[in-house]
Design an enzyme around this catalytic site. Structure first.
Site, PDB file in Angstrom:
ATOM      1  N   ALA A  14       6.454  -1.371  -3.738  1.00 20.50           N
ATOM      2  CA  ALA A  14       7.588  -0.441  -3.829  1.00 20.50           C
ATOM      3  C   ALA A  14       7.112   1.003  -3.949  1.00 20.50           C
ATOM      4  O   ALA A  14       7.331   1.680  -4.947  1.00 20.50           O
ATOM      5  CB  ALA A  14       8.482  -0.814  -5.000  1.00 20.50           C
ATOM      6  N   GLY A  15       6.430   1.462  -2.896  1.00 21.49           N
ATOM      7  CA  GLY A  15       6.058   2.871  -2.820  1.00 21.49           C
ATOM      8  C   GLY A  15       7.202   3.678  -2.249  1.00 21.49           C
ATOM      9  O   GLY A  15       8.347   3.543  -2.688  1.00 21.49           O
ATOM     10  N   ALA A  16       6.921   4.477  -1.225  1.00 16.60           N
ATOM     11  CA  ALA A  16       7.955   5.351  -0.676  1.00 16.60           C
ATOM     12  C   ALA A  16       9.056   4.557   0.034  1.00 16.60           C
ATOM     13  O   ALA A  16      10.232   4.627  -0.339  1.00 16.60           O
ATOM     14  CB  ALA A  16       7.321   6.366   0.271  1.00 16.60           C
ATOM     15  N   ILE A  17       8.679   3.773   1.052  1.00 16.96           N
ATOM     16  CA  ILE A  17       9.671   3.024   1.818  1.00 16.96           C
ATOM     17  C   ILE A  17      10.272   1.906   0.974  1.00 16.96           C
ATOM     18  O   ILE A  17      11.501   1.723   0.928  1.00 16.96           O
ATOM     19  CB  ILE A  17       9.054   2.447   3.102  1.00 16.96           C
ATOM     20  N   LYS A  57       7.443   1.894  18.613  1.00 11.12           N
ATOM     21  CA  LYS A  57       6.943   2.581  17.418  1.00 11.12           C
ATOM     22  C   LYS A  57       5.419   2.621  17.424  1.00 11.12           C
ATOM     23  O   LYS A  57       4.809   3.638  17.079  1.00 11.12           O
ATOM     24  CB  LYS A  57       7.458   1.900  16.156  1.00 11.12           C
ATOM     25  N   GLU A 112      -5.150   3.026   7.803  1.00 11.53           N
ATOM     26  CA  GLU A 112      -4.611   1.876   8.539  1.00 11.53           C
ATOM     27  C   GLU A 112      -5.178   1.810   9.967  1.00 11.53           C
ATOM     28  O   GLU A 112      -4.426   1.712  10.931  1.00 11.53           O
ATOM     29  CB  GLU A 112      -3.087   1.950   8.605  1.00 11.53           C
ATOM     30  N   ASN A 147      -1.622   8.920  15.122  1.00  4.11           N
ATOM     31  CA  ASN A 147      -2.284   8.794  13.830  1.00  4.11           C
ATOM     32  C   ASN A 147      -3.780   9.072  13.896  1.00  4.11           C
ATOM     33  O   ASN A 147      -4.283   9.933  13.175  1.00  4.11           O
ATOM     34  CB  ASN A 147      -1.997   7.418  13.224  1.00  4.11           C
TER      35      ASN A 147
END
Length: 324
Positions: A8-11, A204, A285, A212
């Site tokens: 449960a970070g940002a998104i 995406k 990533e 990135n």
């Protein structure tokens, strides 16, 4: 319906806050100061300039939360294989694991059909940890579109977007997909159930694959790297290689490469997630966003010289920084 958001970070924090505000039975798995702040003061969500304190149930140990109907995974891709065993207390016989992770998903060839049916991808699921640990029949795909950031422990700022596209690996409109879609919609989120989710995954991924690593190598923001003739040409070359791979796998692209790059430029002076991770000293990533596409190129017989070159450079950049 019991929903746990793992990571449960940002998104994950944004989704969790919206679900909690709507009265859903939701719990969050987090760690460190962010967890401590949520446990002490609730999760504070900043949306459209207003800050709201949202009471949430949060823990670091999944065993405290018990079996769930849905476990929504919003970790970085490279973090997931290492927590499969820790997630076991959340997983019951009918639990659905929702994979809201960037890049090529570990379940990509489950119910894909064709000669690559059931193929496991080593770059995103080393040793088949997720395939064997969760089982691919549990998985529901999810393409995450919102942008959000943790601006301090326990505080998530929603930047833009509220769509979480859902899709079964076989393209069916299942009861579990529809039920989750309705719950997310009741929380003010868009959650369409797509029959061809892999098409959205690739659109995406087109940007993540190219923008990135180029940004991590150059430290340029999206508006710059998408308009500079040199870096735009590199991004285009990588995206065309990816398009050939995807089309061999049956994917249909609704837009062309030029429009996708223009869309990146239109975002403005945005620092990509990989650049943010590099600057913050967090693991990058690289495998899920770049090496996985190279692996798919090998599987489909598509040459990937541009992807190979950029991957070699960004992988070394990551190793030198101790982040890959």
């Amino acid at each position: 319906m019991r929903i746990c958001i793992f990571g449960a970070g940002a998104i994950g924090g944004y989704m969790g806050a919206k679900l909690a505000q709507a009265g859903a039975e939701v719990s969050l798995v987090a760690r460190g100061p962010h967890l401590s702040a949520m446990q002490a003061d609730g999760l504070r969500l900043i949306e459209e300039g207003a800050e709201t304190a949202v009471p949430v149930r949060a823990a670091s140990d999944p065993a405290e939360l018990g079996e769930q109907d849905y476990v929504i995974v919003t970790l970085k891709a490279h973090s997931v294989p290492g927590v499969v065993d820790a997630m076991a207390p959340l997983i019951g016989k009918e639990t659905c694991v929702v994979s809201g992770v960037n890049g090529v998903p570990w379940w990509y060839f489950h119910k894909h059909g064709g000669e690559l049916e059931g193929t496991r991808l080593e770059t995103v699921d080393p040793g088949g940890r997720q395939w064997d640990g969760f089982g691919p029949d549990r998985v529901l795909g999810c393409v995450v579109y919102p942008a959000a950031e943790v601006i301090r422990p326990g505080v998530v700022r929603h930047v833009e977007g509220n769509r979480f596209s859902l899709g079964e690996p076989d393209g069916s409109k299942s009861e579990r997909a529809v039920a989750l879609s309705k719950t997310l919609s009741a929380a003010g989120l868009k959650a369409p159930v797509r029959p061809r989710l892999r098409d959205e995954i690739w659109v995406k991924l087109w940007g993540n694959l190219s923008f990135n690593p180029i940004s991590a190598l150059t430290h340029a923001t999206l508006d710059v790297l998408c308009t500079d003739p040199g870096t735009r040409a590199v991004a285009k070359a990588m995206m065309l290689e990816a398009q050939e791979i995807a089309e061999r796998l049956g994917v249909k692209f609704p837009i062309d490469v030029e429009r996708r790059i223009d869309g990146g430029a239109a975002v403005g002076a945005h620092r990509t997630s990989m650049l943010q991770d590099l600057d913050a000293g967090r693991p990058m990533e690289i495998d899920a966003l770049v090496a996985s596409v190279q692996e798919l190129g090998r599987l489909t017989g598509v040459a990937t010289p541009a992807i190979d070159t950029v991957l070699a450079l960004v992988a070394l950049r990551g190793r030198v920084a101790g982040l890959y």
